[in-house]
Design an enzyme around this catalytic site. Sequence first.
Site, PDB file in Angstrom:
ATOM      1  N   HIS A  97     -83.999  14.190 -31.485  1.00  0.00           N
ATOM      2  CA  HIS A  97     -82.706  14.467 -32.117  1.00  0.00           C
ATOM      3  C   HIS A  97     -82.015  15.575 -31.327  1.00  0.00           C
ATOM      4  CE1 HIS A  97     -79.762  15.999 -34.960  1.00  0.00           C
ATOM      5  NE2 HIS A  97     -79.779  14.795 -35.488  1.00  0.00           N
ATOM      6  N   GLU A 169     -76.489   9.115 -30.558  1.00  0.00           N
ATOM      7  CA  GLU A 169     -75.777  10.130 -31.332  1.00  0.00           C
ATOM      8  C   GLU A 169     -75.120  11.113 -30.358  1.00  0.00           C
ATOM      9  OE1 GLU A 169     -77.410  10.609 -35.542  1.00  0.00           O
ATOM     10  OE2 GLU A 169     -78.814  11.648 -34.259  1.00  0.00           O
TER      11      GLU A 169
HETATM   12  P1  PGA Z   1     -74.144  13.681 -39.525  1.00  0.00           P
HETATM   13  O1  PGA Z   1     -75.592  13.840 -38.894  1.00  0.00           O
HETATM   14  O2  PGA Z   1     -73.994  12.249 -40.011  1.00  0.00           O
HETATM   15  O3  PGA Z   1     -74.127  14.666 -40.655  1.00  0.00           O
HETATM   16  O4  PGA Z   1     -73.154  13.993 -38.448  1.00  0.00           O
HETATM   17  C1  PGA Z   1     -76.084  12.858 -38.030  1.00  0.00           C
HETATM   18  C2  PGA Z   1     -77.378  13.307 -37.402  1.00  0.00           C
HETATM   19  O5  PGA Z   1     -77.501  14.487 -37.024  1.00  0.00           O
HETATM   20  O6  PGA Z   1     -78.309  12.498 -37.265  1.00  0.00           O
END
Ligand code: PGA
Length: 255
Positions: A97, A169
Amino acid sequence: MRNYCFGTNMKMYKTRRDTEIFIKTLLDQLKGFHSDSLELFIIPSFPALETAGRLLKDSPVLLGAQNMHWADEGQFSGEVSARMLKELGVSMVMLGHSERRHIFGETDADLNKKLLAAVRSSICPLLCVGETKEEKDAGVSDELLRMQLKQGLFQFPKEGLHLLRIAYEPVWAIGVSGVPAPADYVAKRHDAMRACLTELFGTEGGAIPLLFGGSVNPSNAPGYLTAPNVDGLFVGRSAWDAENYYKLATSLFPL
Ligand code: PGA
């Protein structure tokens, strides 16, 4: 029918008790839910895993952990092994992450060892990748994604590919100060990742679920899912309320 994944990472927010309430509410809503094409998962904090594992046993929701060490055991104080996670009913582990990479300095080489360890233990690794704003502005997003994929998945065994999930992401789109990414931008990155995976694993690379995450909410979610290579959503804030999780999961995907 096409397969989708939907899940949430609860980061360092929900306590064991908060997680218990979340799961009980969600399971209540999911009564009678069954889908062969939608995989649901939640990723609570470590201290909540045992309770979560008990509650989610025999439910349609998979349990994930937020990190894992690559060694089976050893002198690694503060770390958690695959065997420890499995004992709690964990079947998925989020690796890489952006908060782990950028705040805790995890490298692609570390992540590669963790991915291989997860697969050895038959745990589904959910590899997170994504570029920073600076990398996006410099026009190297696809190069960066290719590097993260190729290094993270180095020597990944073909026979473990059915366990692998990947979440794109963009670092600049995540969290409270994140800016939601345009759907056409996301579609292009997912196409580039798919091309890289096909290059690495042949046709089997075409079947690896590619999730999108970063400020996903009920209004922008449908747009992301129109892209041919977006196979699911990985949601933070918008899914931390069990009813919102349920609504998103059951309204967005063909069941
Ligand atoms: P968020 O988080 O949807 O609050 O932007 C996504 C993540 O960090 O996986």
